[in-house]
Design a protein around this motif. Structure first.
Motif, PDB file in Angstrom:
ATOM      1  N   THR A  79     -81.143  30.920  37.979  1.00 36.98           N
ATOM      2  CA  THR A  79     -80.293  30.304  39.263  1.00 36.98           C
ATOM      3  C   THR A  79     -78.962  30.717  39.164  1.00 36.98           C
ATOM      4  O   THR A  79     -78.020  29.616  38.735  1.00 36.98           O
ATOM      5  CB  THR A  79     -80.786  28.999  39.411  1.00 36.98           C
TER       6      THR A  79
ATOM      7  N   SER B 170     -75.931  31.066  40.729  1.00 36.51           N
ATOM      8  CA  SER B 170     -74.805  30.286  41.185  1.00 36.51           C
ATOM      9  C   SER B 170     -74.912  28.872  40.751  1.00 36.51           C
ATOM     10  O   SER B 170     -74.059  28.200  41.167  1.00 36.51           O
ATOM     11  CB  SER B 170     -74.596  30.517  42.570  1.00 36.51           C
TER      12      SER B 170
ATOM     13  N   GLY C 173     -80.634  40.034  32.337  1.00 36.36           N
ATOM     14  CA  GLY C 173     -81.799  40.891  33.266  1.00 36.36           C
ATOM     15  C   GLY C 173     -82.604  39.825  34.018  1.00 36.36           C
ATOM     16  O   GLY C 173     -83.176  39.074  33.370  1.00 36.36           O
ATOM     17  N   LEU C 174     -82.772  39.780  35.154  1.00 34.33           N
ATOM     18  CA  LEU C 174     -83.465  39.014  36.220  1.00 34.33           C
ATOM     19  C   LEU C 174     -85.026  39.540  35.977  1.00 34.33           C
ATOM     20  O   LEU C 174     -85.294  40.403  35.631  1.00 34.33           O
ATOM     21  CB  LEU C 174     -83.284  39.008  37.530  1.00 34.33           C
TER      22      LEU C 174
ATOM     23  N   GLY D 143     -83.322  30.856  41.468  1.00 30.87           N
ATOM     24  CA  GLY D 143     -82.432  31.269  42.906  1.00 30.87           C
ATOM     25  C   GLY D 143     -83.644  32.148  43.428  1.00 30.87           C
ATOM     26  O   GLY D 143     -84.583  32.791  42.846  1.00 30.87           O
ATOM     27  N   GLU D 144     -83.614  32.028  44.967  1.00 36.71           N
ATOM     28  CA  GLU D 144     -85.000  32.491  45.544  1.00 36.71           C
ATOM     29  C   GLU D 144     -84.690  34.272  45.384  1.00 36.71           C
ATOM     30  O   GLU D 144     -85.789  34.865  45.510  1.00 36.71           O
ATOM     31  CB  GLU D 144     -84.796  32.374  46.956  1.00 36.71           C
ATOM     32  N   GLY D 145     -83.713  34.925  44.994  1.00 28.39           N
ATOM     33  CA  GLY D 145     -83.391  36.296  44.794  1.00 28.39           C
ATOM     34  C   GLY D 145     -84.135  36.468  43.303  1.00 28.39           C
ATOM     35  O   GLY D 145     -84.908  37.407  43.042  1.00 28.39           O
ATOM     36  N   SER D 146     -83.558  35.863  42.506  1.00 24.74           N
ATOM     37  CA  SER D 146     -84.218  36.132  40.991  1.00 24.74           C
ATOM     38  C   SER D 146     -85.757  35.594  40.953  1.00 24.74           C
ATOM     39  O   SER D 146     -86.342  36.458  40.173  1.00 24.74           O
ATOM     40  CB  SER D 146     -83.421  34.879  39.984  1.00 24.74           C
TER      41      SER D 146
ATOM     42  N   TYR E 167     -88.239  38.832  41.193  1.00 30.42           N
ATOM     43  CA  TYR E 167     -88.449  40.154  40.106  1.00 30.42           C
ATOM     44  C   TYR E 167     -89.631  39.890  39.449  1.00 30.42           C
ATOM     45  O   TYR E 167     -90.290  40.754  38.728  1.00 30.42           O
ATOM     46  CB  TYR E 167     -87.149  39.946  39.268  1.00 30.42           C
TER      47      TYR E 167
ATOM     48  N   GLU F 101     -78.918  34.421  50.073  1.00 32.86           N
ATOM     49  CA  GLU F 101     -77.958  35.447  49.658  1.00 32.86           C
ATOM     50  C   GLU F 101     -77.857  35.567  48.084  1.00 32.86           C
ATOM     51  O   GLU F 101     -78.687  34.828  47.490  1.00 32.86           O
ATOM     52  CB  GLU F 101     -76.539  35.125  50.309  1.00 32.86           C
TER      53      GLU F 101
ATOM     54  N   MET G 255     -75.639  35.095  45.997  1.00 27.09           N
ATOM     55  CA  MET G 255     -74.423  34.197  46.082  1.00 27.09           C
ATOM     56  C   MET G 255     -73.449  34.940  44.870  1.00 27.09           C
ATOM     57  O   MET G 255     -72.443  35.178  44.979  1.00 27.09           O
ATOM     58  CB  MET G 255     -74.580  32.844  45.715  1.00 27.09           C
ATOM     59  N   ILE G 256     -74.090  34.988  43.707  1.00 21.54           N
ATOM     60  CA  ILE G 256     -73.062  35.192  42.574  1.00 21.54           C
ATOM     61  C   ILE G 256     -72.457  36.690  42.610  1.00 21.54           C
ATOM     62  O   ILE G 256     -71.365  37.016  42.101  1.00 21.54           O
ATOM     63  CB  ILE G 256     -73.727  35.161  41.004  1.00 21.54           C
TER      64      ILE G 256
HETATM   65  C1  LIG Z   1     -83.210  43.257  36.875  1.00 21.15           C
HETATM   66  C2  LIG Z   1     -81.892  42.841  37.662  1.00 21.15           C
HETATM   67  N1  LIG Z   1     -81.489  43.452  38.746  1.00 21.15           N
HETATM   68  C3  LIG Z   1     -80.399  43.107  39.310  1.00 21.15           C
HETATM   69  C4  LIG Z   1     -79.492  42.278  38.881  1.00 21.15           C
HETATM   70  C5  LIG Z   1     -78.148  41.868  39.670  1.00 21.15           C
HETATM   71  N2  LIG Z   1     -77.983  40.278  39.790  1.00 21.15           N
HETATM   72  C6  LIG Z   1     -77.388  39.752  39.017  1.00 21.15           C
HETATM   73  S1  LIG Z   1     -77.507  38.105  39.951  1.00 21.15           S
HETATM   74  C7  LIG Z   1     -78.457  38.754  41.227  1.00 21.15           C
HETATM   75  C8  LIG Z   1     -78.469  37.899  42.376  1.00 21.15           C
HETATM   76  C9  LIG Z   1     -79.474  36.662  42.174  1.00 21.15           C
HETATM   77  O1  LIG Z   1     -79.580  36.089  43.297  1.00 21.15           O
HETATM   78  P1  LIG Z   1     -80.419  34.662  43.400  1.00 21.15           P
HETATM   79  O2  LIG Z   1     -81.462  34.383  42.436  1.00 21.15           O
HETATM   80  O3  LIG Z   1     -80.688  34.458  44.851  1.00 21.15           O
HETATM   81  O4  LIG Z   1     -79.095  33.716  42.684  1.00 21.15           O
HETATM   82  P2  LIG Z   1     -77.500  33.256  43.605  1.00 21.15           P
HETATM   83  O5  LIG Z   1     -76.806  34.198  43.060  1.00 21.15           O
HETATM   84  O6  LIG Z   1     -77.682  33.302  45.082  1.00 21.15           O
HETATM   85  O7  LIG Z   1     -77.523  31.898  42.842  1.00 21.15           O
HETATM   86  C10 LIG Z   1     -78.671  40.122  41.067  1.00 21.15           C
HETATM   87  C11 LIG Z   1     -79.277  40.668  42.147  1.00 21.15           C
HETATM   88  C12 LIG Z   1     -79.946  41.727  37.584  1.00 21.15           C
HETATM   89  N3  LIG Z   1     -79.010  40.967  36.992  1.00 21.15           N
HETATM   90  N4  LIG Z   1     -81.096  42.034  37.076  1.00 21.15           N
END
Ligand SMILES: Cc1ncc(C[n+]2csc(CCOP(=O)(O)OP(=O)(O)O)c2C)c(N)n1
Length: 533
Positions: free
Chosen positions: A378, A380, A404-405, A429-432, A435, A459, A461-462
């Motif tokens: 997560t 941020s 690496g996410l 995080g909803e982005g993480s 994956y 978003e 965010m980080i």
């Molecule tokens: C495999 C991989 N792809 C892309 C990234 C680049 N990256 C680092 S943080 C991030 C965003 C994560 O978003 P979220 O989980 O929503 O967390 P937030 O930053 O909003 O807290 C990305 C795409 C990564 N670290 N690993």
């Protein structure tokens, strides 16, 4: 006469490796034929998830864990996870199917061309046995490579016609009887030197890394810190994949900033920096500065010769981290130094709508079970999580050391399978979460009682924060409007809910953590921001 398959499963048995994480294809089916009843197979629906689950399982069980992948495309999909596992020092045996030997040279369909190169450079050893007879010994060798410090993944590609072949019984007997023990006591003279430096130092500081946890060194670290009155910082996150020192301890001051200039500033005033079980240092981003405060010297203790070799400053001692700490404890008497001043703890987060990441972490802290395990992705809110949970038990925190996410969501399932008695909470995080989102199906199908907490800020965010730091304006692709992980989780069979206020979040988490027969997901919309307290 037994087959190569039977002999190889015997090798797995002698190493206590009865759980296989996999995603099968036609080239793996010959290995899985007549699957023995004393083994279990955990199906992941995509290879990054398969490796992530195994990574969590390997770290939380401390055992070499078997991952089985589908020839070139399967290994290719897995490479990001294999990179994470190497950084996490997770001992993995990775096997993959290969075309039958008569069809490799003609490169028939599903031939893993240059099989040894596909997982490079993220494996400690990569091999395709020259003869079918060599498969069990090659697998035994890969297991030893994976388990020797620093632990990590080792890869064996196996032609699918090998499994029915006849083994060489003498070589099998020897392979089954072998043991390889790699726990190495560091140079006693180097430890005596360090003990002398600690005794003489005016203001030493202890930096705790994840390998203290991996090597079972919490008690020794606490005893040494207390005996010597040392202030303690955790090695920078990301990079500190595990926690090596209780974060509710009076001597614990926080997490070292992850960039050169700020880290050195934080350490200013110290004349001796002792780094235990970490690289020096997992810096990111680049903020230049002096590598060490004026007049300070640094000594690193690490199990990893590569970590020792690449450190840009200081002296390194290579060997088992816990043995080193125990030896230092014997060499050193109690010190008169007063411990550090207690750090300021974060106050109550402001009440906002939607709630902040800090408030979500405060809600989690309210209901945190004493033996809980946090698996975290997560970006941020990671620092807020650390500051609010103040984890104080060994084996309580797993985070991708490489950044690496896709590690977190999958590893949580593996950690829970390895530690069925402890409640696992995976904070995402909803982005993480995207994956490794297909692990939702595995969690539901195998009734793995992980609680997933998803922070929804719509978003990346980080990355917006990094854009500010890097002076980047106008970058596309940083917004995630309408991404609803709870609905997706439901479709995979995981009960999920979205909650809003802090109290409601705490209650939903309390209830989810208490569930023992399967996963639950709690999603909470949070406001935009980097949450550092
Ligand atoms: C495999 C991989 N792809 C892309 C990234 C680049 N990256 C680092 S943080 C991030 C965003 C994560 O978003 P979220 O989980 O929503 O967390 P937030 O930053 O909003 O807290 C990305 C795409 C990564 N670290 N690993």
């Amino acid at each position: 006469m037994r087959t190569i398959r039977e002999a190889t499963f015997e090798v797995f048995r002698t190493h206590g490796m009865r759980t296989i994480f996999g995603n099968p294809g036609s080239t793996e089916l010959p290995m899985l034929k007549d699957f023995p009843q004393d083994f279990s197979y955990v199906l992941g629906l995509q290879e990054l998830v398969v490796v992530g689950m195994a990574d969590g399982f390997a770290q939380a069980s401390g055992r070499v864990t078997h991952v089985n992948l589908h020839t070139a495309p399967g290994v290719g999909n897995a490479v990001g996870g294999i990179g994470n596992a190497l950084a996490n020092k997770a001992p993995l045996l990775i096997t993959a199917g290969q075309q039958v030997r008569p069809q490799i040279t003609m490169e028939a369909n599903l031939t893993n061309r240059d099989a040894l190169l596909v997982p490079q450079p993220y494996v400690k050893w990569s091999h395709e046995p020259p003869r079918a007879k060599d498969v069990p010994a090659a697998i035994a060798r890969a297991i030893h490579h994976a388990s020797l410090p620093p632990c990590g993944p080792a890869f064996v590609s196996i032609p699918m016609d090998d499994w029915e072949a006849e083994p060489d019984e003498d070589s099998i007997r020897q392979a089954l009887a072998r043991g390889v023990r790699g726990r190495a006591l560091p140079d006693p003279v180097a430890l005596e030197d360090l003990a002398g430096m600690l005794a003489e130092a005016r203001n030493p500081v202890f930096i705790a890394g994840g390998d203290i946890d991996a090597s079972g060194g919490w008690d020794a670290a606490v005893a040494l810190v207390e005996k010597q009155g040392l202030p303690v910082w955790a090695t920078p996150a990301p990079g500190g994949g595990r926690i090596g020192f209780p974060e509710d301890h009076a001597n614990f001051l926080g997490i070292l900033p992850p960039a050169i200039g700020p880290a050195t500033e934080t350490l200013s005033g110290h004349d001796l920096v002792v780094v235990v079980g970490s690289s020096v240092f997992p810096y990111y981003p680049y903020i230049p500065g002096s590598l060490l405060p004026q007049g300070a010297v640094l000594v690193q203790i690490t199990c990893d010769p590569a970590e020792a070799a690449r450190a840009p400053m200081g002296t390194a001692i290579v060997g088992d981290v816990t043995l080193a700490l125990e030896q230092l404890l014997e060499l050193l008497g109690p010190s008169e130094r007063p411990g550090p001043q207690a750090r300021a703890l974060p106050g109550e987060p402001a009440e906002t709508d939607p709630i902040s990441g800090s408030a979500a972490m405060a809600a989690l802290a309210e209901v945190w079970p004493q033996d809980g395990i946090a698996v975290v992705e997560t970006p941020s809110s990671t620092i807020a999580l650390r500051n609010r949970l103040r984890l104080s038990q060994p084996g309580s925190y797993y985070f991708s050391s490489s950044g690496g996410l896709g590690f977190g969501i999958a590893a949580a399932v593996g950690v829970q399978l390895a530690q069925p008695e402890r409640p696992v909470v995976c904070v995402l995080g909803e982005g993480s979460a995207q994956y490794g989102i297909t692990v939702m199906w595995t969690a539901a199908a195998y009734r793995v009682p992980v609680t997933f907490l998803v922070l929804r800020n719509e978003e990346y965010m980080i990355l917006k924060w990094f854009a500010g730091l890097e002076g980047v304006e106008g970058a596309p692709g940083l917004d995630l409007e309408g991404l609803d992980v709870a609905t997706v989780a439901e479709a995979y069979g995981v009960s999920a809910q979205e909650v809003y206020a802090r109290e409601e979040t705490a209650e939903a988490l309390r209830a989810a953590i208490a569930v023992e027969d399967g996963p639950r997901l709690v999603q909470v919309p949070v406001s935009s921001g980097m949450w550092l307290d």
